[in-house]
Design an enzyme around this catalytic site. Structure first.
Site, mmCIF file in Angstrom:
data_model
loop_
_atom_site.group_PDB
_atom_site.id
_atom_site.type_symbol
_atom_site.label_atom_id
_atom_site.label_comp_id
_atom_site.label_asym_id
_atom_site.label_seq_id
_atom_site.Cartn_x
_atom_site.Cartn_y
_atom_site.Cartn_z
ATOM 1 N N GLN A 1 -76.755 -23.949 39.229
ATOM 2 C CA GLN A 1 -76.335 -22.599 38.849
ATOM 3 C C GLN A 1 -75.814 -22.575 37.415
ATOM 4 O O GLN A 1 -74.963 -23.372 37.043
ATOM 5 C CB GLN A 1 -75.228 -22.138 39.797
ATOM 6 N N GLY A 2 -76.320 -21.651 36.609
ATOM 7 C CA GLY A 2 -75.853 -21.476 35.235
ATOM 8 C C GLY A 2 -75.211 -20.112 35.054
ATOM 9 O O GLY A 2 -75.874 -19.173 34.606
ATOM 10 N N TYR A 3 -73.955 -19.983 35.425
ATOM 11 C CA TYR A 3 -73.239 -18.716 35.295
ATOM 12 C C TYR A 3 -72.164 -18.788 34.211
ATOM 13 O O TYR A 3 -72.209 -18.072 33.218
ATOM 14 C CB TYR A 3 -72.571 -18.327 36.627
ATOM 15 N N SER A 4 -71.168 -19.662 34.405
ATOM 16 C CA SER A 4 -69.994 -19.680 33.534
ATOM 17 C C SER A 4 -70.355 -20.022 32.089
ATOM 18 O O SER A 4 -71.257 -20.826 31.825
ATOM 19 C CB SER A 4 -68.969 -20.697 34.043
ATOM 20 N N SER B 1 -72.505 -27.446 37.597
ATOM 21 C CA SER B 1 -72.563 -28.560 38.546
ATOM 22 C C SER B 1 -73.997 -29.043 38.721
ATOM 23 O O SER B 1 -74.930 -28.238 38.791
ATOM 24 C CB SER B 1 -72.007 -28.127 39.911
ATOM 25 N N GLU C 1 -72.088 -18.316 47.601
ATOM 26 C CA GLU C 1 -71.490 -19.550 47.086
ATOM 27 C C GLU C 1 -70.181 -19.831 47.807
ATOM 28 O O GLU C 1 -69.872 -20.961 48.152
ATOM 29 C CB GLU C 1 -71.248 -19.442 45.582
ATOM 30 N N GLU D 1 -56.963 -17.441 41.797
ATOM 31 C CA GLU D 1 -56.427 -16.127 41.413
ATOM 32 C C GLU D 1 -57.464 -15.021 41.629
ATOM 33 O O GLU D 1 -57.137 -13.925 42.105
ATOM 34 C CB GLU D 1 -55.970 -16.154 39.947
#
Length: 393
Positions: free
Chosen positions: A126-129, A161, A244, A372
């Site tokens: 996964q390439g999100y952040s 990851s 996820e 959070e």
């Protein structure tokens, strides 16, 4: 590829457990190798074995190679695989990208991507952040400009990851303006080996590099590899994030049931079982691991009923992340100075597994949405509390 016999009655449930145990005893992957390359090959071979014998994808539709098990059978499946100590699937595609593609992908995309993913032939990550867009994903800046039948992608992802092992990235890109925030995001499938893709591992506290930075420099991605509509990726993001947080909830609950039992045995072996403080803490963990299992069952039941895990999946994610941190902190406290010896030391307790777990789980309350963010999701979307002032909607 054979499919197991499955019905809904309890007798067949017991038969399914026996069938699984027989399969695992005959085809199990054997002990976990020590070397990184050997462990990777071990896990990949095991995923192919599951697929080839009809035991992969317990919740997946049969038409894409899965088992399409009833809910109760999925519980048994995860329990038995955790008991057998088999490797987890490689990458993050099976529990996150796959449900998104099954819901939003074209039939051609499903046929092209799903079976190889389930078999482990291609590892997905996964390439999100991004450096400036972690919990606030609508602020992402990786650009994808249209050039005929392709997008040209430029930008950076971080904390990705399994990136070093990935063959495919499912990633979010900005196809609209920055001001459009979530309304200008698209969902692309990117070949990890394409020209212009640069993966740079990030070493973590354990000394490993599960995470990496990923740089895209003029990477050409076919428009046919976009899932959903251009600038319409945000609904897919919500599906991916929900899955996820739900993905692995059942097998994590089963795995931590086993891990807690092993910790109890270690405490007894070291003569600590009579300490009332330690006994009280173990009782607390026993309650919490059972709650973990019930939460996981509720989340999977919601997915089977509605097709989506919904915001309640944040309950499982928050509970698991706090549990695994507390459990490993307790393990080190109970072991005392012996718990400080790492892998490689002849005197390390159980090859330093508890220290490694302690270091690894420092990231538990950050990954897949910080603790959070999970609390905000629960407060606003489950409890109906007012939105936090000053934060983007």
């Amino acid at each position: 590829m054979a499919s197991p016999r499955v019905t809904d009655d309890s007798t067949t449930l017991d038969d399914f457990r026996v069938e699984l145990r027989d399969f695992l005893s005959r085809h199990g992957p054997g002990p976990r190798p020590r070397g990184l390359e050997e462990r990777f090959a071990w896990a990949r071979t095991w995923q192919a074995t599951l697929f080839d014998h009809g035991y992969a994808g317990p919740a997946w539709p049969k038409e894409y190679g899965g088992m399409e098990l009833p809910f109760a059978h999925q519980v048994v499946y995860q329990e038995e695989l955790a008991r057998a100590r088999v490797p987890a699937p490689l990458g993050t595609g099976l529990g996150i990208a796959a449900p998104t593609i099954i819901r939003y992908g074209t039939e051609e995309q499903k046929q092209r991507w799903l079976a190889p993913m389930l078999r482990g032939d291609r590892v997905w990550a996964q390439g999100y952040s991004e450096p400036g867009a972690g919990s606030d994903l609508p602020a992402l800046r990786t650009q994808a400009r249209r050039d005929g039948d392709h997008y040209i992608v430029n930008g950076q992802k971080v904390w990705t990851s399994h990136a070093s092992r990935a063959d495919v990235f499912f990633t979010l890109v900005r196809t609209g303006t920055t001001a459009a925030r979530q309304h200008g995001i698209s969902y692309l499938i990117v070949d990890a080996h394409a020209p212009g893709v640069d993966v740079r591992p990030l070493r973590d506290l354990t000394g490993g590099h599960l995470f990496a930075e990923v740089f895209f420099d003029e990477v050409r991605v076919p428009v046919a590899d976009r899932v959903g509509q251009e600038n319409g990726g945000w609904p897919l993001v919500r599906t991916s994030l929900g899955h996820e947080r739900a993905a692995g909830a059942m097998n994590q609950a089963a795995a931590y049931r086993r891990i807690l039992t092993e910790l109890e045995q270690l405490v007894a072996q070291r003569g600590l079982g009579g300490d009332p403080v330690i006994r009280d803490r173990l009782a607390d963990f026993e309650v919490r691991v059972r709650i973990m299992g019930y939460n996981a069952q509720r989340t999977i039941a919601d997915i089977m009923r509605r097709g989506e895990p919904g915001p309640v999946s944040s309950v499982s994610r928050l509970h698991i992340s706090a549990f695994e941190q507390d459990l490993h902190e307790f393990a080190l406290d109970a072991l005392g100075t012996a718990g400080l010896l790492a892998r490689g030391s002849d005197e390390a307790v159980e090859r330093g597994r508890w220290l490694n777990g302690f270091l690894r789980t420092r990231a538990s309350t950050i990954g897949a949405g910080t603790a959070e963010i999970q609390r905000n999701t629960l407060a606003e979307q489950v409890l109906g509390l007012p939105h936090e002032p000053g934060m983007p909607t």
